[in-house]
Enzyme design. Structure first.
Site, PDB file in Angstrom:
ATOM      1  CG  ASP A  69      -1.535   0.074   8.097  1.00  0.00           C
ATOM      2  OD1 ASP A  69      -2.354   0.947   7.761  1.00  0.00           O
ATOM      3  OD2 ASP A  69      -1.419  -1.016   7.502  1.00  0.00           O
ATOM      4  NE  ARG A  77      -1.987  -4.713   5.991  1.00  0.00           N
ATOM      5  CZ  ARG A  77      -2.284  -5.008   4.726  1.00  0.00           C
ATOM      6  NH1 ARG A  77      -2.964  -6.090   4.453  1.00  0.00           N
ATOM      7  NH2 ARG A  77      -1.891  -4.245   3.749  1.00  0.00           N
ATOM      8  CG  ASP A 126       1.485  -2.365  10.552  1.00  0.00           C
ATOM      9  OD1 ASP A 126       2.293  -1.703   9.877  1.00  0.00           O
ATOM     10  OD2 ASP A 126       0.722  -3.214  10.055  1.00  0.00           O
ATOM     11  NE  ARG A 172      -0.909  -4.930  -0.169  1.00  0.00           N
ATOM     12  CZ  ARG A 172      -1.713  -3.879   0.059  1.00  0.00           C
ATOM     13  NH1 ARG A 172      -2.724  -3.669  -0.739  1.00  0.00           N
ATOM     14  NH2 ARG A 172      -1.504  -3.075   1.073  1.00  0.00           N
ATOM     15  CG  ASP A 193       3.068  -6.231   7.673  1.00  0.00           C
ATOM     16  OD1 ASP A 193       2.581  -5.712   6.652  1.00  0.00           O
ATOM     17  OD2 ASP A 193       2.386  -6.883   8.483  1.00  0.00           O
ATOM     18  N   GLY A 225       0.840  -1.209   0.000  1.00  0.00           N
ATOM     19  CA  GLY A 225       0.000   0.000   0.000  1.00  0.00           C
ATOM     20  C   GLY A 225       0.865   1.244   0.000  1.00  0.00           C
ATOM     21  CB  THR A 281       2.914   1.098   6.259  1.00  0.00           C
ATOM     22  OG1 THR A 281       1.561   0.845   6.671  1.00  0.00           O
ATOM     23  CG2 THR A 281       3.808   0.943   7.475  1.00  0.00           C
TER      24      THR A 281
HETATM   25  O1  F6P Z   1      -1.337  -1.441   4.888  1.00  0.00           O
HETATM   26  C1  F6P Z   1      -1.813  -0.274   4.354  1.00  0.00           C
HETATM   27  C2  F6P Z   1      -3.275  -0.330   4.099  1.00  0.00           C
HETATM   28  O2  F6P Z   1      -3.673   0.946   3.662  1.00  0.00           O
HETATM   29  C3  F6P Z   1      -4.137  -0.798   5.286  1.00  0.00           C
HETATM   30  O3  F6P Z   1      -4.353   0.229   6.214  1.00  0.00           O
HETATM   31  C4  F6P Z   1      -5.375  -1.288   4.578  1.00  0.00           C
HETATM   32  O4  F6P Z   1      -5.998  -2.295   5.310  1.00  0.00           O
HETATM   33  C5  F6P Z   1      -4.845  -1.849   3.308  1.00  0.00           C
HETATM   34  O5  F6P Z   1      -3.588  -1.239   3.062  1.00  0.00           O
HETATM   35  C6  F6P Z   1      -5.738  -1.624   2.115  1.00  0.00           C
HETATM   36  O6  F6P Z   1      -5.180  -2.235   1.018  1.00  0.00           O
HETATM   37  P1  F6P Z   1      -5.680  -2.097  -0.500  1.00  0.00           P
HETATM   38  O7  F6P Z   1      -4.977  -0.934  -1.085  1.00  0.00           O
HETATM   39  O8  F6P Z   1      -5.251  -3.370  -1.136  1.00  0.00           O
HETATM   40  O9  F6P Z   1      -7.154  -1.884  -0.469  1.00  0.00           O
END
Ligand code: F6P
Length: 326
Positions: A131, A175, A133, A75, A106, A14, A129
């Protein structure tokens, strides 16, 4: 003396505000120290599919203030297979890349750890990130900007919540971590933060209702961290509708708005310092570490530690929210 001549840089997972500032800092610090730089497009995907371009200092001009990532991100499923990683390694060899700087969360650093150990490649990670985390760093690139985005959005929702005397559940990202919800709640003067870290210990909603929300007010704002453990804002509102029909409940899911926007000053500074530090780390012979920040000091955190998924929240903050929302 470093054996490294060429550093590849990629952003993965992300995106987060400040990734561009980090790309700029890594590129410029690398060139300053005599390295060549290769920009790898779309994260590990670009390594596998050979989307790799030489980066000069001009490639990173005028990007420090931009959200997103000029390298794009993805990803990548292929990189999760041994064949995909072999292809990625072959492409690195082809372009003469002998070290990598990976900016991501992560999942991205887990991929870096596996890749580094399989092919003995020096890799330095930067915590990118929203998050927050990642273990071993007080904060991550993008977290501060996301908090500010949450604050702006919640301030607006508060106006209508007050006018209509409603209870709002506002879901924020993270997340499985509650950092955005917890500090977002403090920054907005919310009545509570419902977070996954304590979800198995207490029924946070029941506790909230028992306390009667904010007694001196008719409207309430509750920040909810996205997670199966919290039930999410929708889950909680359904529960309230059933169990406490006297409340006029509404839900807002802030979603990907939290990932965009121009990075805050704090994120630009953090990304710039960490970006430079990633090249210093390679010059010092460091490998398979993430650059972190602890008490304003840059530190090196082994990948294995950084990706532990139990970074502790500061539990005192829950009490702060409680005390300040009487
Ligand atoms: O890890 C970053 C993040 O933005 C999280 O907060 C969220 O759950 C996830 O990515 C969303 O991912 P995507 O862009 O695949 O919807």
């Amino acid at each position: 003396m470093s054996e490294i001549k060429c550093v590849g840089i990629l952003t993965s997972g992300g995106d987060s505000p400040g990734m561009n500032a980090a790309i700029r800092a890594v590129t410029r610090a690398a060139i300053y120290n005599g390295f060549e730089v290769m920009g790898i497009m779309r994260g590990y995907k670009g390594l596998v599919t050979d989307e790799i371009i030489p980066f000069k200092t001009q490639n990173v001009s005028n990007i420090i203030q931009q959200g997103g990532t000029i390298l794009k991100t993805a990803r990548c499923k292929e990189f999760m297979t041994p064949e995909g990683r072999q292809q990625a390694y072959d492409n690195m060899q082809k372009h003469g890349i002998d070290a990598l700087v990976v900016i991501g969360g992560d999942g991205s650093l887990t991929g870096a750890r596996i890749f580094a150990s399989e092919f003995n490649i020096p890799i330095v990670g930067l915590p990118g990130t929203i998050d927050n985390d990642l273990y071993g760093t007080d904060t991550t690139i993008g977290y501060d900007t996301a908090l500010n985005t949450i604050m702006d959005a919640v301030d607006k929702i508060r106006d209508t919540a007050t006018s209509h005397e409603r209870l709002f559940f506002i879901e924020v990202m993270g997340r499985n971590a509650g950092f955005l919800a917890l500090n977002g709640a403090i920054a907005t003067g919310a009545e509570a933060a419902i977070i996954p870290e304590i979800a198995t210990e207490v029924d946070q909603l029941a506790e909230l209702i028992e306390n009667g929300f904010r007694k001196s007010k008719n409207s309430s704002i509750v920040l909810v961290a996205e997670s199966e453990l919290t039930g999410g804002a929708m889950g909680l509102s359904e529960r309230v509708k059933k169990e406490f029909p006297e409340y006029d409940v509404r839900v807002t899911i802030l979603g990907h708005i939290q990932r965009g926007g121009s990075p805050s000053a704090a994120d630009r500074i953090l990304a710039s310092r960490m970006g430079e530090a990633s090249i210093n780390a390679l010059l010092e012979g460091q490998r398979n570490i993430m650059v972190g920040i602890q008490n304003d000091e840059l530190v090196y955190v082994p990948f294995t530690k950084a990706i532990r998924n139990d970074k502790p929240i500061n539990r005192d903050l829950l009490n702060t929210i409680k005390i300040l929302s009487i």
